[in-house]
Design a protein around this motif. Structure first.
Motif: not given
Length: 344
Positions: A16-17, A19, A46-47, A63, A74, A92, A96, A101, A103
């Motif tokens: 995972y990223l 958010f 992280e973003h 991303p 994400l 954003d 992603a 990515l 979500i």
């Protein structure tokens, strides 16, 4: 018994990223904190939105950079009031999707209901995954006793450590060679475990039935450690807590409490009950479906205290309340005593 999709197992793209949205601090980052603390191997980076101050102390990546580093989804890791997906986040989220990515969201708002996201996901062949959707076909509760052992974490209030306590206890049980499963009932727990039922999204008539399905018939020596939700003493969420309590049919309760908190968060006109009163009422209500239920002790959230202060508070409150008290995040002898009390 299982089904409703074998207790709502999920095929989540990983890693995972995270958010963080436009969060100013970690107060509304429960999902991000839970994933960072309990599934660190799944967290690439992280973003956040420009100007947001909150951080989980993970590497900051766009991303595209996160995708190149291996991320495949994400995760909306910030919660807004009411569980909405903020319009400020949409650019954003589209970025992603364009980066490759999927979500994942645990918000009450559904990703697919947002036209811009739906169109971008279709254009780029990406998935919009809403975790906070219960499986179809949930039954009403039967109240019938079933084999296996069950522990439910309950609380004097919301947001004080029921999920962390359940995860820590399940881990401790397994470390002692016991068969034990963490049973997730909230979006963050589901993302950590990869399965579960979002209890607060279940129609009220089926909450207890969902809890029965979440902790089905099992080997007599097997433990289901069930993540609690809300509080019987919370004017907003007591209904969810009661349904989960009755359907879980716990043999053991662990009461969670935040050190120094004396009012319901967000509702200062409502005082928290004493620990004795909280145990008495919760055990009384749980006896409807399990007359033999008992409270093993108190999980005390000592965040903000030094190690020495926490140790002194735990020792003093153990004497005052007459039950084992521990902070599962600090472990040590006090936590070992709480674990032994659960298994006694």
């Amino acid at each position: 018994m299982p089904s409703p999709t074998e207790i709502a197992g999920l095929d989540l793209p990983k890693p995972y990223l995270l958010f963080l949205g436009d969060a100013a601090d970690t107060t509304f980052l429960k999902t991000g904190l839970g994933l960072r603390d309990w599934a660190p191997d799944l967290c690439v980076a992280e973003h956040k939105c420009p100007g947001a101050a909150a951080t989980l102390d993970l590497p900051a990546m766009t991303p595209r950079a996160a995708y190149a580093a291996g991320a495949r989804a994400l995760v909306l890791s910030a919660a807004s009031i009411g569980g909405a997906i903020s319009e400020r986040w949409i650019p954003d989220l589209i970025d992603a999707l364009e980066a490759g990515l999927d979500i994942i969201s645990g918000a009450h708002d559904r990703l697919g209901d947002i036209a811009q996201l739906r169109q971008a996901a279709a254009a780029h062949g990406r998935r919009l995954i809403d975790v906070r959707i219960p499986p179809s076909g949930l039954p009403i509760a039967s109240g019938r006793r079933r084999s296996g052992r069950r522990l439910l974490t309950v609380g004097t209030d919301c947001a004080l450590g029921k999920k962390y306590t359940a995860l820590a206890l399940a881990e401790a049980f397994r470390a002692r060679g016991l068969a034990a499963d963490f049973r997730a009932t909230g979006q963050t727990g589901i993302m950590i475990a990869g399965r579960g039922i979002p209890i607060d999204a279940v129609v009220s008539d089926f909450v207890a039935g969902a809890a029965e399905m979440l902790s089905p018939v099992a080997d007599p020596a097997h433990w289901d450690v069930i993540e609690g939700q809300g509080s019987l003493f919370h004017p907003s969420y007591a209904g969810v807590s009661l349904g989960l309590l009755h359907g879980s049919q716990p043999d053991v309760l662990v009461l969670c409490h935040a050190h120094g908190r004396d009012r319901i968060v967000g509702l200062p006109d409502f005082p928290l009950p004493s620990i004795g009163r909280a145990i008495e009422v919760t055990v009384q209500q749980a006896r409807l479906t399990n007359p033999g239920v008992r409270c093993a002790g108190v999980s005390l959230n000592t965040a903000g205290l030094s190690a020495a202060e926490a140790e002194r508070a735990i020792a003093a409150l153990t004497m005052e309340w007459g039950v084992p008290v521990a902070d599962p995040m600090r472990r040590g002898p006090a936590f070992d005593r709480l674990v032994e009390a659960c298994l006694a």
